[in-house]
Motif scaffolding. Structure first.
Motif, PDB file in Angstrom:
ATOM      1  N   GLU A 108       0.841  -1.184   0.000  1.00 27.02           N
ATOM      2  CA  GLU A 108       0.000   0.000   0.000  1.00 27.02           C
ATOM      3  C   GLU A 108       0.883   1.243   0.000  1.00 27.02           C
ATOM      4  OE1 GLU A 108      -1.395   0.953   4.442  1.00 27.02           O
ATOM      5  OE2 GLU A 108      -2.109  -0.998   3.762  1.00 27.02           O
ATOM      6  N   ASP A 111      -3.253   6.016   0.471  1.00 20.15           N
ATOM      7  CA  ASP A 111      -4.486   5.311   0.862  1.00 20.15           C
ATOM      8  C   ASP A 111      -4.890   4.269  -0.163  1.00 20.15           C
ATOM      9  OD1 ASP A 111      -5.136   6.977  -1.190  1.00 20.15           O
ATOM     10  OD2 ASP A 111      -6.931   7.836  -0.248  1.00 20.15           O
ATOM     11  N   GLN A 112      -3.958   3.873  -1.052  1.00 19.49           N
ATOM     12  CA  GLN A 112      -4.255   2.895  -2.087  1.00 19.49           C
ATOM     13  C   GLN A 112      -3.532   1.577  -1.845  1.00 19.49           C
ATOM     14  OE1 GLN A 112      -3.838   5.503  -5.902  1.00 19.49           O
ATOM     15  NE2 GLN A 112      -5.128   3.767  -6.417  1.00 19.49           N
ATOM     16  N   GLN A 113      -4.182   0.492  -2.292  1.00 18.13           N
ATOM     17  CA  GLN A 113      -3.587  -0.836  -2.237  1.00 18.13           C
ATOM     18  C   GLN A 113      -3.037  -1.185  -3.620  1.00 18.13           C
ATOM     19  OE1 GLN A 113      -6.889  -3.230  -1.033  1.00 18.13           O
ATOM     20  NE2 GLN A 113      -7.226  -2.040   0.832  1.00 18.13           N
ATOM     21  N   SER A 171      -1.902  -1.066  -9.887  1.00 19.05           N
ATOM     22  CA  SER A 171      -3.132  -0.572  -9.268  1.00 19.05           C
ATOM     23  C   SER A 171      -4.295  -1.498  -9.606  1.00 19.05           C
ATOM     24  CB  SER A 171      -3.438   0.837  -9.774  1.00 19.05           C
ATOM     25  OG  SER A 171      -3.781   0.804 -11.161  1.00 19.05           O
ATOM     26  N   TYR A 172      -5.450  -1.194  -9.007  1.00 18.17           N
ATOM     27  CA  TYR A 172      -6.636  -2.007  -9.299  1.00 18.17           C
ATOM     28  C   TYR A 172      -7.037  -1.878 -10.774  1.00 18.17           C
ATOM     29  CZ  TYR A 172     -11.413  -3.767  -9.220  1.00 18.17           C
ATOM     30  OH  TYR A 172     -12.567  -4.463  -9.502  1.00 18.17           O
ATOM     31  N   ASN A 217     -11.863   3.479 -12.118  1.00 18.99           N
ATOM     32  CA  ASN A 217     -11.862   4.026 -10.763  1.00 18.99           C
ATOM     33  C   ASN A 217     -13.215   4.596 -10.369  1.00 18.99           C
ATOM     34  OD1 ASN A 217      -9.162   3.376 -10.443  1.00 18.99           O
ATOM     35  ND2 ASN A 217      -8.433   5.379 -11.112  1.00 18.99           N
ATOM     36  N   LEU A 222     -12.387   0.654  -4.929  1.00 22.54           N
ATOM     37  CA  LEU A 222     -10.948   0.595  -4.683  1.00 22.54           C
ATOM     38  C   LEU A 222     -10.167   1.624  -5.493  1.00 22.54           C
ATOM     39  CD1 LEU A 222     -10.302  -3.258  -4.662  1.00 22.54           C
ATOM     40  CD2 LEU A 222     -10.820  -1.746  -2.744  1.00 22.54           C
ATOM     41  N   GLY A 223     -10.835   2.250  -6.471  1.00 20.87           N
ATOM     42  CA  GLY A 223     -10.134   3.169  -7.352  1.00 20.87           C
ATOM     43  C   GLY A 223      -9.818   4.485  -6.677  1.00 20.87           C
ATOM     44  N   SER A 224      -8.786   5.154  -7.186  1.00 14.68           N
ATOM     45  CA  SER A 224      -8.428   6.480  -6.689  1.00 14.68           C
ATOM     46  C   SER A 224      -9.068   7.537  -7.569  1.00 14.68           C
ATOM     47  CB  SER A 224      -6.902   6.641  -6.710  1.00 14.68           C
ATOM     48  OG  SER A 224      -6.533   7.982  -6.490  1.00 14.68           O
ATOM     49  N   MET A 228      -3.257   8.069 -11.875  1.00 11.09           N
ATOM     50  CA  MET A 228      -2.174   7.278 -11.315  1.00 11.09           C
ATOM     51  C   MET A 228      -1.020   7.257 -12.304  1.00 11.09           C
ATOM     52  SD  MET A 228      -1.223   5.532  -8.766  1.00 11.09           S
ATOM     53  CE  MET A 228       0.271   4.584  -8.461  1.00 11.09           C
TER      54      MET A 228
END
Length: 433
Positions: A108, A111-113, A171-172, A217, A222-224, A228
């Protein structure tokens, strides 16, 4: 004057308000009970007006906190209800792909995984993630070092993800893109590229790819909300400065290499360095992502084991050709329908002709024989294509098929119910994908 019982109730409520700093569940329940009882005894604000100047316990200094407490209690309950509804909605909106991404993402940042290349490969080749205590928290320096080590587009190969392994970041939105790559037949690669090439200049730049990410996203929990720029996929496609462009030839090579790398990893996990895997191992790979019980899987494996006279093994080339065929499963199902009437089972010859019509080549006879021994339920040399297609659809989608049809729903009193139920399944899948 306030009735004796009413004065005690008001005093109890006031005392409760004065202890708000030490709020507990028991305290709140007692205070609410006092207020509820006061209402039931007919205590009204109008009856208090004449006594306000005589009894300090009935003064506005006591009544105001009491009213505030009642209002605050109601407000707290409303907030809790809204939070409960919001939490339930959040759980409902977390799709299966999102849950799987969360389960395998080992890093992470902010605040993103994020997934590593190792995480991604394991997510599509293994049943469950490897054990870990917690996600690794990355610093800006960690991310910069990962981006600096990302191979350039011209260095792409069938070993790209294994070369990057845990020194990478996805990223997701990257995960969904790569997952979709695995399910696309080669003849659809150009269609996928044209979807990304929004200005039609036969190349994709970072801004165009960002639009794809933004769409992902926007629809994902889960998206920012921000673009990105730091991911291994973006650095690989567009360079470390983000100024490169992705042409169809590079795009095709990336998709083809990723498909082959995942297949090779699956094959090697079972072959242990040998040139072939057994027919039973081949069956285990096909059934790994099927939405059927372990008991049903054992029935399939036991059936195949019982019918195998001699093991000849499945080569990597045979394995790859079968996977390419599965990526054309939709076309196959249409062709099969032309050969059959009312969902009747099909022969090996009909199956092979349908494959040839879709792919332009025949499947290896030994591999086809293994498939029939696995899915031929009654041993009459015919295959239940409805059951085969439903189970293989889960294989194609890596366990993410939208609409799942229980195997027992394909039969009624031990007899096949026909192609109608399967068509309904396909319609629902297309409508909800």
């Amino acid at each position: 004057m306030l009735p004796r019982g009413g004065a005690r109730l008001a005093a109890a409520a006031a005392a409760a308000v004065s202890g708000a700093a030490g709020f507990t569940t028991v305290w709140k329940r007692d205070a609410e009970d006092s207020i509820r009882t006061a209402r039931n005894t007919g205590l009204r604000a109008a009856s208090l007006s004449s006594a306000n100047s005589e009894n300090p316990r009935s003064s506005p200094l006591v009544q105001a906190p009491l009213r505030n407490f009642v209002a605050a209690s109601a407000s707290d309950e409303n907030v809790k209800e809204k939070e409960k509804e919001k939490g339930a909605q959040g759980r409902r909106s977390l799709r299966k792909r999102e849950r799987r991404f969360q389960a395998y993402a080992s890093c992470e940042h902010g605040d993103q995984q994020f997934m590593t290349a190792q995480d991604f490969l394991e997510s599509v080749t293994k049943q469950r993630p490897r054990a870990r205590r917690q996600r690794k928290v990355l610093t800006d320096e960690d991310v910069s070092a990962m981006m600096a080590s990302t191979p350039a587009l011209r260095k792409g190969s069938i070993h790209l993800f294994r070369d990057m392994w845990d020194n990478s970041l996805f990223s997701y939105a990257d995960y969904l893109f790569m997952l979709s790559v695995l399910t696309k037949p080669q003849q659809h690669f150009e269609i996928a590229f044209r979807m990304l090439d929004m200005d039609g200049n036969k190349s994709v730049d970072l801004a165009e790819f960002h639009k794809f990410q933004a769409a992902v996203n926007k629809s994902s929990a889960l998206g920012s909300g921000e673009e990105m720029d730091s991911s291994s996929l973006l650095c690989h496609f567009f360079g470390k400065d983000g100024k490169g462009v992705l042409r169809f030839e590079d795009f095709f090579r990336f998709m083809d290499n990723l498909q082959k790398e995942v297949l090779q990893l699956e094959f090697l996990n079972h072959s242990q360095g040998m040139k072939v895997i057994s027919e039973l191992e081949f069956a285990e790979i096909l059934l790994r992502t099927a939405h059927i019980s372990e008991a049903d899987v054992e029935v399939y494996i036991e059936r195949l084991s019982r019918r195998l006279d001699q093991s000849h093994g499945i080569t990597f080339e045979q394995f790859c050709n079968f996977d390419k065929f599965l990526n054309n499963l939709h076309d196959f199902s249409i062709v099969v329908k032309m050969y059959t009437v009312a969902g009747q089972a099909i022969t090996k010859g009909q199956f092979q002709r349908a494959v040839k019509a879709c792919m332009g080549y025949n499947l290896d006879e030994q591999l086809l024989d293994t498939v029939f021994k696995l899915f031929d339920t009654d041993g009459d040399g015919r295959l239940s294509h409805e059951e085969f297609i439903v189970v293989m659809q889960h294989r194609v989608q890596r366990g993410f098929a939208v609409h799942v049809v229980p195997l027992n729903s394909l039969y009624s009193n031990g007899k096949r119910t026909g192609f109608g139920g399967f068509k309904a399944c396909i319609r629902k899948q297309v409508a909800t994908a």
